[in-house]
Motif scaffolding. Structure first.
Motif, PDB file in Angstrom:
ATOM      1  N   ALA A 180      42.735  36.594  43.373  1.00 17.71           N
ATOM      2  CA  ALA A 180      41.924  35.472  42.865  1.00 17.71           C
ATOM      3  C   ALA A 180      42.803  34.484  42.094  1.00 17.71           C
ATOM      4  N   SER A 181      43.792  35.015  41.348  1.00 20.11           N
ATOM      5  CA  SER A 181      44.664  34.110  40.579  1.00 20.11           C
ATOM      6  C   SER A 181      45.480  33.222  41.518  1.00 20.11           C
ATOM      7  N   ILE A 182      45.891  33.772  42.652  1.00 20.56           N
ATOM      8  CA  ILE A 182      46.670  32.995  43.626  1.00 20.56           C
ATOM      9  C   ILE A 182      45.776  31.943  44.303  1.00 20.56           C
ATOM     10  N   GLU A 183      44.559  32.354  44.674  1.00 17.59           N
ATOM     11  CA  GLU A 183      43.678  31.441  45.410  1.00 17.59           C
ATOM     12  C   GLU A 183      43.109  30.325  44.528  1.00 17.59           C
ATOM     13  N   LEU A 184      42.815  30.627  43.265  1.00 20.76           N
ATOM     14  CA  LEU A 184      42.096  29.652  42.432  1.00 20.76           C
ATOM     15  C   LEU A 184      43.022  28.742  41.631  1.00 20.76           C
ATOM     16  N   VAL A 185      44.345  28.987  41.726  1.00 22.67           N
ATOM     17  CA  VAL A 185      45.269  28.175  40.931  1.00 22.67           C
ATOM     18  C   VAL A 185      45.129  26.694  41.275  1.00 22.67           C
ATOM     19  N   THR A 190      42.384  29.859  35.857  1.00 18.74           N
ATOM     20  CA  THR A 190      43.238  31.021  35.657  1.00 18.74           C
ATOM     21  C   THR A 190      42.402  32.288  35.776  1.00 18.74           C
ATOM     22  N   VAL A 191      43.019  33.342  36.313  1.00 13.36           N
ATOM     23  CA  VAL A 191      42.341  34.638  36.456  1.00 13.36           C
ATOM     24  C   VAL A 191      43.278  35.715  35.932  1.00 13.36           C
ATOM     25  N   ASN A 192      42.910  36.324  34.834  1.00 14.37           N
ATOM     26  CA  ASN A 192      43.702  37.402  34.240  1.00 14.37           C
ATOM     27  C   ASN A 192      42.800  38.608  34.010  1.00 14.37           C
ATOM     28  N   ALA A 193      43.391  39.732  33.653  1.00 15.36           N
ATOM     29  CA  ALA A 193      42.588  40.918  33.348  1.00 15.36           C
ATOM     30  C   ALA A 193      43.077  41.552  32.051  1.00 15.36           C
ATOM     31  N   ILE A 194      42.140  42.141  31.347  1.00 17.54           N
ATOM     32  CA  ILE A 194      42.469  42.900  30.133  1.00 17.54           C
ATOM     33  C   ILE A 194      42.239  44.376  30.426  1.00 17.54           C
ATOM     34  N   ALA A 195      43.183  45.205  30.014  1.00 11.52           N
ATOM     35  CA  ALA A 195      43.011  46.666  30.068  1.00 11.52           C
ATOM     36  C   ALA A 195      42.904  47.148  28.625  1.00 11.52           C
ATOM     37  N   PRO A 196      41.668  47.285  28.120  1.00 10.36           N
ATOM     38  CA  PRO A 196      41.501  47.596  26.690  1.00 10.36           C
ATOM     39  C   PRO A 196      41.480  49.099  26.432  1.00 10.36           C
ATOM     40  N   VAL A 197      41.767  49.469  25.210  1.00  8.23           N
ATOM     41  CA  VAL A 197      41.343  50.780  24.696  1.00  8.23           C
ATOM     42  C   VAL A 197      40.676  50.493  23.360  1.00  8.23           C
ATOM     43  N   ALA A 198      39.410  50.906  23.224  1.00 10.59           N
ATOM     44  CA  ALA A 198      38.661  50.606  21.995  1.00 10.59           C
ATOM     45  C   ALA A 198      37.554  51.628  21.821  1.00 10.59           C
ATOM     46  N   LEU A 199      37.220  51.816  20.579  1.00  9.33           N
ATOM     47  CA  LEU A 199      36.154  52.748  20.219  1.00  9.33           C
ATOM     48  C   LEU A 199      34.799  52.116  20.528  1.00  9.33           C
ATOM     49  N   THR A 238      48.373  33.042  34.402  1.00  3.71           N
ATOM     50  CA  THR A 238      47.397  33.565  35.367  1.00  3.71           C
ATOM     51  C   THR A 238      47.977  34.757  36.122  1.00  3.71           C
ATOM     52  N   GLY A 239      47.081  35.625  36.599  1.00  2.00           N
ATOM     53  CA  GLY A 239      47.504  36.805  37.362  1.00  2.00           C
ATOM     54  C   GLY A 239      48.097  37.902  36.507  1.00  2.00           C
ATOM     55  N   GLN A 240      47.904  37.835  35.189  1.00  2.00           N
ATOM     56  CA  GLN A 240      48.496  38.836  34.288  1.00  2.00           C
ATOM     57  C   GLN A 240      47.477  39.933  33.944  1.00  2.00           C
TER      58      GLN A 240
END
Ligand code: NAD
Length: 289
Positions: A180-185, A190-199, A238-240
């Protein structure tokens, strides 16, 4: 006082609790008009109700902010389009989409049922696809760029016992985010993702977070990264895939080893040669400089 997101319209899925609720409260406090989506299910995807999203909207309004509740499921096309329609009908546009809704149906591989597999795929992977597509079509018409922030997970990027369904969906979100980040640029999105760790209620019983306080690992600590990615400061990012664990922020990357090349003229590899070269095949690439 001017807020960082004054006048922006921010859609947060799964914003009735946990990390999504913190996103919604923050963006509203910073001047955004927020669509607070939540199906109101339990942490395994059972049941539904208006209470979770309704309470967050009540909290935002009581603090002088602007928000609208939406109770659709991200997992259906009608739901995804309904969420975007809540934004368009009330606020006339969308600037930021945060795909955050999620559930868990943990089972080991041998005990996994098709129902548990499908439900996880539908909420996480298909939900991310459907909401992103619906938002991207609006961004295309608006012609003023946009921000999409997806939610992946350590389990999907590195693996975790008992989560083959969840990990597959979250790893899918990794690949989806990259494409999506490549196509929508070209649309300035911008299209990024978060990998969280949270309570949160999803994680309160996992060993990693036992004895840890909300101050150390609360969902409020994930918010600054989403806010940064949604802001003008991150227009060129983007893409991160951004990991956030308490106060630590880092980037997940897909790694390739340096590898070994056999001259094509010598024919295909023999399996004994692959065995012999295995350590070299696995070695990290030499630094370029
Ligand atoms: N908490 C963590 O450590 C952690 C780690 C990795 C990834 N994540 C991801 O972060 C996201 C938020 O998780 P959380 O920990 O805040 O959990 P949470 O259970 O507190 O919040 C998730 C919200 O999503 C809502 N939801 C579930 N199915 C939905 C659907 N079909 N449509 C709309 N809303 C729906 C739930 O009602 C809930 O309020 C999830 O995608 C989760 O997989 C969380």
């Amino acid at each position: 006082m001017a807020g960082t997101f004054d006048g922006k319209v921010v859609v947060v899925t799964g914003a009735g609790g946990g990390i999504g609720k913190e996103y919604a409260l923050y963006f509203a406090k910073e001047g955004a008009k927020v669509v607070v989506n939540d199906l109101g299910s339990d942490r395994h995807g059972g049941g539904k109700g208006a209470e979770l999203a309704g309470a967050v909207v009540g909290e935002i309004k009581a603090a002088g902010g602007d928000a609208v509740a939406n109770f659709d499921s991200v997992a259906t096309r009608e739901g995804a389009e309904g969420i975007m329609w809540s934004a368009l009908s009330k606020y006339g546009r969308i600037d930021v989409l945060i795909n955050n809704a999620g559930i868990l149906r943990d089972r080991t591989l041998v005990n996994m049922s098709d129902h548990d597999w499908d439900l996880i795929m539908d909420v996480h992977l298909k939900g991310t696809y459907l909401c992103t597509q619906a938002a991207a079509r609006i961004f295309k018409v608006q012609k003023s760029g946009g921000r999409i922030i997806n939610t992946t997970s350590l389990a999907g990027l590195l693996g975790n016992f008992g989560q083959c369904n969840y990990a597959a969906a979250k790893a899918g979100i990794y690949g989806f985010t990259r494409v999506a980040s490549i196509e929508l640029v070209k649309m300035g999105v911008t299209v990024n993702a978060i990998a969280p760790v949270a309570l949160t209620r999803l994680t309160e019983d996992i060993p990693l977070l036992q004895g840890v306080s909300r101050d150390e690992m609360g969902p409020q600590l994930i918010v600054p990264v989403a806010a940064f990615l949604a802001s003008d400061l991150a227009a060129d990012i983007t893409g991160q895939i951004v990991g956030v664990q308490g106060g630590r922020i880092f980037i997940y990357k897909m790694a390739q080893s340096g590898g070994v090349t056999r001259e094509p003229a010598k024919g295909a590899w023999k399996i004994a040669e692959i065995k012999e070269k295995w350590d070299e095949i696995c070695k990290d690439p030499e630094p370029a400089f």
